[in-house]
Design an enzyme around this catalytic site. Structure first.
Site, PDB file in Angstrom:
ATOM      1  N   ASP A  32      52.641   7.489 -37.141  1.00  0.00           N
ATOM      2  CA  ASP A  32      51.743   8.313 -36.321  1.00  0.00           C
ATOM      3  C   ASP A  32      51.147   7.546 -35.145  1.00  0.00           C
ATOM      4  O   ASP A  32      50.323   8.071 -34.400  1.00  0.00           O
ATOM      5  CB  ASP A  32      50.624   8.908 -37.180  1.00  0.00           C
ATOM      6  CG  ASP A  32      49.712   7.849 -37.784  1.00  0.00           C
ATOM      7  OD1 ASP A  32      50.006   6.641 -37.625  1.00  0.00           O
ATOM      8  OD2 ASP A  32      48.705   8.217 -38.426  1.00  0.00           O
ATOM      9  N   GLY A  33      51.552   6.271 -34.988  1.00  0.00           N
ATOM     10  CA  GLY A  33      51.077   5.478 -33.863  1.00  0.00           C
ATOM     11  C   GLY A  33      49.937   4.547 -34.182  1.00  0.00           C
ATOM     12  O   GLY A  33      49.590   3.685 -33.367  1.00  0.00           O
ATOM     13  N   GLU A  34      49.323   4.688 -35.346  1.00  0.00           N
ATOM     14  CA  GLU A  34      48.267   3.755 -35.735  1.00  0.00           C
ATOM     15  C   GLU A  34      48.864   2.359 -35.943  1.00  0.00           C
ATOM     16  O   GLU A  34      50.025   2.224 -36.349  1.00  0.00           O
ATOM     17  CB  GLU A  34      47.573   4.220 -37.013  1.00  0.00           C
ATOM     18  CG  GLU A  34      46.665   5.405 -36.807  1.00  0.00           C
ATOM     19  CD  GLU A  34      45.788   5.674 -38.020  1.00  0.00           C
ATOM     20  OE1 GLU A  34      45.942   4.951 -39.040  1.00  0.00           O
ATOM     21  OE2 GLU A  34      44.958   6.596 -37.948  1.00  0.00           O
ATOM     22  N   ARG A  96      42.143  -2.648 -13.143  1.00  0.00           N
ATOM     23  CA  ARG A  96      42.173  -1.918 -11.870  1.00  0.00           C
ATOM     24  C   ARG A  96      41.003  -0.952 -11.724  1.00  0.00           C
ATOM     25  O   ARG A  96      40.622  -0.613 -10.603  1.00  0.00           O
ATOM     26  CB  ARG A  96      43.508  -1.164 -11.732  1.00  0.00           C
ATOM     27  CG  ARG A  96      44.664  -2.079 -11.368  1.00  0.00           C
ATOM     28  CD  ARG A  96      45.999  -1.371 -11.395  1.00  0.00           C
ATOM     29  NE  ARG A  96      46.453  -1.100 -12.758  1.00  0.00           N
ATOM     30  CZ  ARG A  96      47.657  -0.647 -13.061  1.00  0.00           C
ATOM     31  NH1 ARG A  96      48.527  -0.397 -12.098  1.00  0.00           N
ATOM     32  NH2 ARG A  96      48.004  -0.444 -14.318  1.00  0.00           N
ATOM     33  N   GLN A  97      40.428  -0.537 -12.849  1.00  0.00           N
ATOM     34  CA  GLN A  97      39.270   0.357 -12.783  1.00  0.00           C
ATOM     35  C   GLN A  97      38.007  -0.503 -12.743  1.00  0.00           C
ATOM     36  O   GLN A  97      37.204  -0.553 -13.665  1.00  0.00           O
ATOM     37  CB  GLN A  97      39.253   1.309 -13.979  1.00  0.00           C
ATOM     38  CG  GLN A  97      38.216   2.419 -13.901  1.00  0.00           C
ATOM     39  CD  GLN A  97      38.506   3.480 -12.864  1.00  0.00           C
ATOM     40  OE1 GLN A  97      39.608   3.546 -12.331  1.00  0.00           O
ATOM     41  NE2 GLN A  97      37.530   4.303 -12.548  1.00  0.00           N
ATOM     42  N   LYS A 197      48.329   0.336   3.025  1.00  0.00           N
ATOM     43  CA  LYS A 197      48.696   1.376   2.063  1.00  0.00           C
ATOM     44  C   LYS A 197      47.551   2.353   1.882  1.00  0.00           C
ATOM     45  O   LYS A 197      46.385   1.969   1.813  1.00  0.00           O
ATOM     46  CB  LYS A 197      49.050   0.742   0.713  1.00  0.00           C
ATOM     47  CG  LYS A 197      49.475   1.751  -0.341  1.00  0.00           C
ATOM     48  CD  LYS A 197      49.717   1.074  -1.684  1.00  0.00           C
ATOM     49  CE  LYS A 197      48.432   0.729  -2.388  1.00  0.00           C
ATOM     50  NZ  LYS A 197      48.645   0.220  -3.754  1.00  0.00           N
TER      51      LYS A 197
END
Length: 299
Positions: A32-34, A96-97, A197
């Site tokens: 399940d990704g855990e 980046r944040q 950019k």
């Protein structure tokens, strides 16, 4: 003293340089990704100085990676009673944040730093952290010692073995001019510049404006810290090709490389040189030497 992490080339080199044993981590993922990162060899960790060294996989999930790091730090602190914990996080997630760009967004880079401190990290070492709007890596931490080492040093060591003709270093955007200057200084190259950019914050669309520079017959090194989708790098490569570059080399530190990115880059670049801050088999440079020096200073 122990290096806790996968027994890969990066950690074997790190442990040899600093004179530490490796306590291998098994990176288990459930259907399940855990995740359940397990330290296989725990003997000797009680009271020992520990260097937790885990890298994100290229094209991987930064959320999974960050969870692995946080769980393992907490495990070392709470269950295994390790001494000083130095977290080596070569690619720092959410860097980046580093500003709230639109109302309602989180200041993610600072929140990640706080989570690492709460988990129990005494120090954090990272490589060429993407913090353009914050003066220093340490500014996002309140308690842990934070060290930001250069990933371009290793790239420069590789590039110095290339025969370059009248080289120039160019950043794909104005924010990356510091990376272009750093690589140019390390290489002893006098000329460097940057493209302009613009990114639409809503759609993510990138528009690149060419710099005015005569590149005819010259070798161009395009320097950036992170390549994810490859859009910015591809635009820069196409630009220097139009301006007459003899050769174009993509030189970047963190090969995040979303699906399809490397193919788009290789269609325009004569060579790709990245560091091993992320697990990617195509990396030609290494940041281990700089990380090891930082570990020695912290111990």
């Amino acid at each position: 003293m122990h290096v806790v992490g996968p027994a890969d080339d990066f950690n074997r080199s790190l442990s040899e340089i600093i004179g530490a044993k490796i306590a291998e981590v098994e990176r288990r993922v459930f259907p399940d990704g855990e995740i359940c990162p397990r330290i296989v060899e725990t003997s000797g960790l009680n009271g020992s100085n520990v260097i937790l060294s885990m890298r994100m996989k290229s094209g991987g999930n930064p959320n999974t990676y960050l969870s692995e790091v946080l769980f393992t730090i907490r495990n070392l602190r709470e269950e295994l009673k390790a001494g000083k914990i130095i977290a080596v996080i070569p690619y720092f997630p959410y860097a980046r944040q580093d500003e709230i760009f639109r109302p309602g967004e989180p200041l993610s880079s600072r929140y990640v730093a706080e989570m690492l401190e709460e988990a129990g990290a005494d120090a954090v070492i990272s490589v060429t952290v993407h913090l353009h709007r914050i003066k220093s890596f340490s500014d996002i931490f309140s308690r842990a010692k934070a060290v930001n080492v250069s990933g371009f040093s290793g790239i420069a060591r590789v590039l110095k073995n290339r025969e370059l003709k009248d080289p120039v270093v160019i950043a794909p955007d104005g924010e990356g001019i510091a990376w272009a200057k750093e690589l140019a200084d390390l290489m002893g190259i006098k000329e460097y510049g940057a493209f302009k950019k613009e990114r639409d914050l809503n759609t993510g669309e990138i528009r690149t404006q060419l710099v005015e520079m005569d590149l005819r017959g010259r070798d161009v090194l395009i320097a950036d810290d992170i390549v994810s989708t490859g859009g910015t790098m591809v635009n820069a490569l196409a630009g220097v090709r139009k301006m007459g570059a003899r050769r174009a080399i993509a030189a970047f530190v963190h090969p995040v490389l979303a699906p399809g990115a490397i193919d788009r880059i290789l269609a325009l670049a004569d060579e790709v040189i990245s560091s091993d801050t992320i697990e990617w088999p195509g990396s030609k440079a290494t940041a281990v030497r700089e990380v090891a020096d930082a570990v020695k200073e912290l111990l």
